[in-house]
Enzyme design. Structure first.
Site, PDB file in Angstrom:
ATOM      1  N   LYS A  81       0.862  -1.193   0.000  1.00 56.09           N
ATOM      2  CA  LYS A  81       0.000   0.000   0.000  1.00 56.09           C
ATOM      3  C   LYS A  81       0.895   1.239   0.000  1.00 56.09           C
ATOM      4  O   LYS A  81       1.911   1.271   0.715  1.00 56.09           O
ATOM      5  CB  LYS A  81      -0.893  -0.037   1.244  1.00 56.09           C
ATOM      6  CG  LYS A  81      -1.944   1.064   1.303  1.00 56.09           C
ATOM      7  CD  LYS A  81      -2.780   0.913   2.580  1.00 56.09           C
ATOM      8  CE  LYS A  81      -3.855   1.966   2.706  1.00 56.09           C
ATOM      9  NZ  LYS A  81      -4.622   1.845   3.973  1.00 56.09           N
ATOM     10  N   SER A 156      -9.645   2.025   3.429  1.00 61.27           N
ATOM     11  CA  SER A 156      -8.835   2.740   2.476  1.00 61.27           C
ATOM     12  C   SER A 156      -7.854   1.860   1.694  1.00 61.27           C
ATOM     13  O   SER A 156      -7.295   2.324   0.701  1.00 61.27           O
ATOM     14  CB  SER A 156      -8.030   3.822   3.205  1.00 61.27           C
ATOM     15  OG  SER A 156      -7.091   3.232   4.085  1.00 61.27           O
ATOM     16  N   SER A 180      -9.420  -0.298   7.680  1.00 58.75           N
ATOM     17  CA  SER A 180      -8.941  -0.256   6.291  1.00 58.75           C
ATOM     18  C   SER A 180      -8.303  -1.527   5.756  1.00 58.75           C
ATOM     19  O   SER A 180      -8.049  -1.608   4.559  1.00 58.75           O
ATOM     20  CB  SER A 180      -7.961   0.892   6.116  1.00 58.75           C
ATOM     21  OG  SER A 180      -8.690   2.073   5.976  1.00 58.75           O
TER      22      SER A 180
HETATM   23  N1  GLN Z   1     -12.726   4.473   7.122  1.00 53.40           N
HETATM   24  C1  GLN Z   1     -11.918   4.874   8.241  1.00 53.40           C
HETATM   25  C2  GLN Z   1     -11.467   6.304   8.070  1.00 53.40           C
HETATM   26  O1  GLN Z   1     -11.720   6.865   7.045  1.00 53.40           O
HETATM   27  C3  GLN Z   1     -10.750   3.950   8.413  1.00 53.40           C
HETATM   28  C4  GLN Z   1      -9.591   4.273   7.570  1.00 53.40           C
HETATM   29  C5  GLN Z   1      -8.390   3.424   7.872  1.00 53.40           C
HETATM   30  O2  GLN Z   1      -8.459   2.418   8.568  1.00 53.40           O
HETATM   31  N2  GLN Z   1      -7.264   3.892   7.389  1.00 53.40           N
HETATM   32  O3  GLN Z   1     -10.880   6.863   8.959  1.00 53.40           O
END
Ligand code: GLN
Length: 480
Positions: A81, A156, A180
């Site tokens: 990532k 994400s 995420s």
């Molecule tokens: N959807 C969550 C956020 O936008 C989690 C994102 C993540 O785990 N990086 O903060």
């Protein structure tokens, strides 16, 4: 069928027997990506796939170790990532502001990956700075779900999940701050595990919300998840929150009996807002575990209703501070020429950041400001303690807590982009785990009538990932 379709476990075997080379796998991945790029609706899972760079990494690894066949991963390529630093490779974080940044060093997780015979192979698309649940917040465009290209892959880590599910990567490293790894793994029908906070070093990971962020694997199988987590875990003095605990041989637990375990079902995770098909699939998963001999108890996690608010206050507060360094001076592209410092900050950050990142910086700055600190940030910290205590009590009675990962399956691209609050609410089942620093996985549990995968979330007590691997392999064995 190319080598890109195979698991780490299979490829390790073929590499060991010298039936294939590392570059054979990399070339098949490259061909897979090229073919997908020609698709009418490409997955768009990669931000960067530099074959020469990957060749060099593979060459160094084989040259340096000399005994790559004795390493854990034996040369298997692992996609990363794009917020984890890999030396001499761009780290964009899916953002315009970092599109020209090239990392001068390896994150500790990458150093360990290489030491264990993994070849970092390409950087994967993501929501900008890991903020999002749909991978639509990337400067490099949205990512699509390989099960239905009109749908989001989750976020994400949408790039990692889509690439692994679409066979454009063997396996990937993602990150999980509020879901995420688990949520995109669930939506793309692959395995993903967020380790206990402190299990994997955060050194060299670009910070979103430092008290939540963890690196973890997204893989085709539970066994691959165990192998990859084992490769990147371990104490790191360069990360002050790294835990000095031993790394178990996680792969030993895959396929082991779970007859001694008691699973806990929290009422709060099966209430209003849970899609009927998701509920049915998750209930089938629970039945599978019962048939395998686990005890089952209903439990209470009473403070769950405060989790979304608590998470979005603390995460945005931390983000507003962490992202201050991207100003076009210390880090980030400088877009304007001016003598005035304030104008320089303002212009660079206005051009460099996307809407969601700006929204969160503003929100976080607001909750930390002197007049509101007690009412929001401090209160959220207290709520965080209560949520953590809920779990502590639950783990006095049960070994693994079983829940859905996402209340709904993958939704249409564009469906929620104008409704950020709705998007935040979809994180309801994943963020409590990060607030408590616990390990949790998503294992595929079945598909909806529309063919969309649904994951089962397995949550364990701190540093008890081994029980997650045992339990996940039972579900995988049933669902296939
Ligand atoms: N959807 C969550 C956020 O936008 C989690 C994102 C993540 O785990 N990086 O903060």
């Amino acid at each position: 069928m190319g080598l890109n379709d195979l698991s780490i476990e299979k490829l390790r075997d073929l590499l060991k027997k010298k039936e294939i080379s590392v570059m054979d796998i990399v070339r098949d991945i490259e061909a897979g990506i090229a073919q997908d790029d020609k698709h009418e609706l490409p997955l768009n899972a990669y931000i960067n796939f530099d074959i020469n760079r990957i060749k060099k990494e593979a060459g160094d690894l084989i040259g340096n170790s000399g005994k790559i066949e004795n390493t854990l991963l034996k040369g298997v390529p692992i996609a990363i990532k794009d917020l984890i630093n890999v030396i001499h490779t761009p780290t964009t974080c899916g953002s315009n502001i970092l599109k020209n940044y090239v990392s001068p060093y390896d994150a500790t997780a990458i150093t360990l990956l290489k030491k264990n015979g993994g070849v970092p192979s390409g950087k994967l698309n993501m929501d900008e700075f890991a903020m999002g649940s749909s991978n639509e917040n990337s400067y490099f465009g949205a990512v699509r779900n390989p099960h239905d290209r009109s749908k989001i892959p989750g976020g994400s880590s949408g790039g990692p999940a889509s690439a692994v599910a679409g066979n454009l990567a063997v396996a990937a490293l993602g990150t999980d701050t509020g879901g995420s790894i688990r949520q995109p793994a669930s939506m793309c029908g692959v395995f993903g595990i967020k380790p206990t906070y402190g299990r994997v070093s955060r050194y060299g990971l670009v910070a979103y919300a430092s008290s939540f962020d963890q690196i973890g694997p997204i893989t085709k199988t539970v066994m691959d998840g165990a192998l990859l987590l084992e490769a990147v875990s371990g104490y790191d003095p360069k990360d002050s929150t790294s835990a000095n605990v031993e790394t178990p041989v996680f792969s030993d637990y895959v396929g082991k009996s779970i007859g001694d375990l008691t699973i806990g079902i929290p009422d709060e995770y099966f209430g209003e807002g849970l899609d009927d098909e998701v509920r049915t699939i998750v209930e089938q998963g629970i039945s599978t575990l019962k048939e395998a001999g686990t005890g089952v108890k209903r439990i209470k996690l009473s403070y769950t209703k405060y989790a979304i608010a608590t998470y979005y206050i603390i995460a945005t507060a931390e983000a507003s501070s962490n992202l201050a360094r991207f100003d076009g001076i210390r880090y980030g592209t400088r877009y304007v020429k001016t003598e005035d410092l304030e104008t320089l900050y303002k212009e660079n950050r206005s051009i460099g950041f996307g809407d969601e990142v700006k929204r969160r910086i503003l929100l976080g700055t607001f909750t930390l400001s002197s007049g509101y600190y007690d009412a929001y940030y401090l209160k959220a910290q207290k709520a965080r303690t209560l949520i953590r205590e809920d779990f502590t009590q639950a783990f006095d009675e049960v070994d693994i807590i079983v829940t859905p990962v996402s209340p709904i399956p993958a939704w249409d691209l564009g469906q929620m982009v104008d409704d950020p609050l709705q998007m935040y609410l979809s994180d309801i089942y994943t963020v409590p785990v990060n607030l408590a620093g616990l390990p949790a996985a998503s294992v595929n549990c079945g598909k909806t009538s529309g063919g969309l995968p649904v994951g089962l979330q397995l949550i364990a007590n701190h540093f008890n990932e081994s029980d997650i691997f045992r339990t996940a392999s039972v579900v995988e064995g049933k669902v296939g």
